[in-house]
Design a protein around this motif. Structure first.
Motif, short mmCIF file in Angstrom:
data_model
loop_
_atom_site.label_atom_id
_atom_site.label_comp_id
_atom_site.label_asym_id
_atom_site.label_seq_id
_atom_site.Cartn_x
_atom_site.Cartn_y
_atom_site.Cartn_z
N GLY A 145 0.78 -1.23 0.00
CA GLY A 145 0.00 0.00 0.00
C GLY A 145 0.81 1.28 0.00
N ARG A 146 2.03 1.23 -0.56
CA ARG A 146 2.88 2.42 -0.57
C ARG A 146 2.23 3.58 -1.31
N SER A 147 1.62 3.31 -2.49
CA SER A 147 1.02 4.39 -3.27
C SER A 147 -0.14 5.03 -2.53
N THR A 148 -0.94 4.22 -1.86
CA THR A 148 -2.06 4.76 -1.07
C THR A 148 -1.54 5.65 0.05
N ILE A 149 -0.46 5.20 0.71
CA ILE A 149 0.14 6.01 1.78
C ILE A 149 0.71 7.30 1.20
N ALA A 150 1.32 7.23 0.02
CA ALA A 150 1.89 8.42 -0.61
C ALA A 150 0.81 9.44 -0.92
N ILE A 151 -0.32 8.98 -1.45
CA ILE A 151 -1.42 9.89 -1.77
C ILE A 151 -1.97 10.52 -0.49
N ALA A 152 -2.17 9.72 0.54
CA ALA A 152 -2.68 10.24 1.81
C ALA A 152 -1.74 11.29 2.39
N THR A 153 -0.44 11.04 2.25
CA THR A 153 0.55 12.01 2.73
C THR A 153 0.46 13.32 1.97
N ALA A 154 0.35 13.22 0.65
CA ALA A 154 0.22 14.42 -0.17
C ALA A 154 -1.05 15.20 0.21
N LYS A 155 -2.14 14.49 0.40
CA LYS A 155 -3.40 15.14 0.78
C LYS A 155 -3.29 15.81 2.15
N LYS A 156 -2.58 15.15 3.06
CA LYS A 156 -2.44 15.71 4.40
C LYS A 156 -1.68 17.03 4.37
N TYR A 157 -0.58 17.07 3.63
CA TYR A 157 0.20 18.31 3.55
C TYR A 157 -0.57 19.40 2.79
N ALA A 158 -1.28 19.02 1.73
CA ALA A 158 -2.06 20.00 0.97
C ALA A 158 -3.16 20.61 1.83
N ALA A 159 -3.81 19.77 2.65
CA ALA A 159 -4.87 20.26 3.53
C ALA A 159 -4.32 21.23 4.58
N ALA A 160 -3.01 21.10 4.88
CA ALA A 160 -2.37 22.00 5.84
C ALA A 160 -1.86 23.28 5.17
N GLY A 161 -2.14 23.42 3.86
CA GLY A 161 -1.76 24.64 3.16
C GLY A 161 -0.41 24.59 2.46
N LYS A 162 0.24 23.43 2.45
CA LYS A 162 1.52 23.29 1.76
C LYS A 162 1.30 23.03 0.27
N ARG A 163 2.19 23.56 -0.55
CA ARG A 163 2.14 23.29 -2.00
C ARG A 163 2.80 21.94 -2.24
N GLY A 166 -3.08 7.06 -11.22
CA GLY A 166 -4.12 7.94 -11.72
C GLY A 166 -5.51 7.47 -11.32
N ILE A 167 -5.73 6.15 -11.30
CA ILE A 167 -7.02 5.62 -10.89
C ILE A 167 -7.28 5.92 -9.42
N LEU A 168 -6.26 5.75 -8.58
CA LEU A 168 -6.42 6.07 -7.16
C LEU A 168 -6.73 7.55 -6.95
N LEU A 169 -6.14 8.40 -7.80
CA LEU A 169 -6.36 9.84 -7.67
C LEU A 169 -7.64 10.30 -8.36
N GLY A 170 -8.16 9.47 -9.25
CA GLY A 170 -9.36 9.85 -9.99
C GLY A 170 -9.07 10.79 -11.14
N THR A 171 -7.79 10.90 -11.54
CA THR A 171 -7.38 11.79 -12.63
C THR A 171 -6.25 11.14 -13.42
N PRO A 172 -6.37 10.99 -14.74
CA PRO A 172 -5.25 10.45 -15.53
C PRO A 172 -4.03 11.36 -15.40
N LEU A 173 -2.86 10.76 -15.28
CA LEU A 173 -1.64 11.53 -15.10
C LEU A 173 -0.82 11.56 -16.38
N SER A 174 0.06 12.57 -16.48
CA SER A 174 0.92 12.73 -17.64
C SER A 174 2.24 13.33 -17.20
N LEU A 175 3.06 13.72 -18.20
CA LEU A 175 4.34 14.35 -17.91
C LEU A 175 4.19 15.76 -17.34
#
Length: 364
Positions: free
Chosen positions: A14-32, A45-54
């Motif tokens: 579950g590393r990718s799930t943990i990575a997304i949760a971490t990103a969301k946590k910092y973003a919710a705290a106002g970090k870019r 991209g499926i976990l995020l609900g948005t297709p990703l690109s370069l």
């Protein structure tokens, strides 16, 4: 400069799930926040609900995500190299080779990902970069690349400079270095003009060695093999100078046995992410600022004439010590680390070594 976080562990923990949760946590705290994914597949991209690109895609306020795609990155770099070759070499020999036909060789993915990570960090557009890589030895070798390249430059610079091959390639190597490493080399001889390259590598090594800048967290489940893999990666991380700040046990309680496996690190349990409700998972994540309290991978005590390396997950039978000139090489598992001794210890022979409480202590 951004804080760079990554997660290590066996596939499927579950590393990718943990990575997304971490990103969301910092973003919710106002970090870019930028989430940089290494896997070119659609999973992230499926976990995020948005297709990703370069190109970084906005996922939520303060939160963008981007995906490393090695083939197009290699193509763009190759075209730049060909342009420089045509400028500096009288008879270009790469002109009939096109970037569109280049295949990605083993190791290129890591080099290209590291360069992307460095450029996003240098952009100063982000406060936090969460790197979702392979989570194993490939990630560690990628992060340790500045140290390894520094060693190669130290060892081979003079030999290449004095060789006929080095003199023949000199007019071409300078612009290629400028393109690949995105630095401006000047002077007639690139082997005499490597200070900017060294500065770049030193910057990478300093960022990796500073837990305020770069840290990793172990991700495991209650499965015995997942725990063993996390412990092995913990010790291997120390060999590249990467601080491991703690352990995250996904969808399992932290038992006394698991806590003992990761001492002195703190281990926390996180729940499953259900119905795309990320908040419980975000709330259960550790305080990532505590990474600064984790044991340092290396400590050099000049007064006591000792070098101490923290190598958890290994026993003394798995560790080999070699001294060569001003350097000491430590081999543990599948990793080697070359330690350039400070002037006060340079030239002094190793007088003893012992393995105690997870530390290899070398005396001079």
């Amino acid at each position: 400069m951004a804080l760079i976080l990554t997660f290590l562990g066996k596939g499927g923990t579950g590393r990718s799930t943990i990575a997304i949760a971490t990103a969301k946590k910092y973003a919710a705290a106002g970090k870019r926040v930028l989430l940089l994914g290494q896997d070119p597949g659609p999973g992230l991209g499926i976990l995020l609900g948005t297709p990703l690109s370069l190109t970084p895609q906005e996922i939520a306020p303060n939160f963008k995500a981007v995906q490393v795609q090695s083939a197009p990155l290699l193509e763009s770099r190759w075209d730049e190299i060909k342009q420089l070759e045509a400028q500096y070499v009288r008879t270009p020999f790469f002109k009939q080779i096109y970037g569109q036909e280049l295949g990605v060789l083993p190791g290129m993915d890591s080099a290209l990902a590291l360069n992307e990570l460095r450029q996003y960090d240098d952009s100063k557009q982000y406060d936090v970069i969460v790197y979702d890589g392979t989570g194993g030895m490939d990630t560690l070798r990628m992060l340790g690349m500045p140290e390894i390249l520094s060693w190669y430059i130290r060892r081979f610079r003079q030999a290449l400079k004095d060789s006929d091959l080095g003199k023949a390639l000199s007019p071409f190597i300078q612009p290629v270095f400028s393109t690949v490493l995105t630095v401006d080399l000047s002077g007639d001889n690139p082997f005499q003009s490597t200070q900017q390259v060294n500065n770049l590598l030193d910057k990478g090594k300093q960022a990796l060695a500073d837990p305020n800048r770069t840290a990793a967290y172990l991700v495991t489940t209650g499965d015995e093999s997942a725990i063993a893999t996390a412990r092995y990666l913990w010790g291997s991380s120390q060999q590249v100078g990467l601080t491991v700040g703690g352990a995250i046990v996904n969808q399992a309680p932290v038992t006394e046995a698991i806590a003992a496996d990761f001492e002195p690190l703190a281990a926390v349990s996180v729940p499953a992410m259900g119905d795309r409700n990320w908040q419980p998972l975000m709330d259960a994540l550790p305080d990532f600022s505590e990474a600064t309290k984790a044991p340092k991978p290396i400590d050099i005590n000049i007064a006591q004439r000792q070098v101490s390396l923290f190598l958890p997950g290994f026993d003394k039978k798995q560790i080999k010590l070699i001294q060569s000139g001003p350097e000491v090489t430590i081999e543990a598992g599948d990793q080697r680390r070359n330690i350039l001794l400070p002037p006060a210890l340079t030239g002094k022979s190793v007088t003893g070594a012992k393995f105690q409480n997870g530390y290899l202590i070398v005396s001079f």
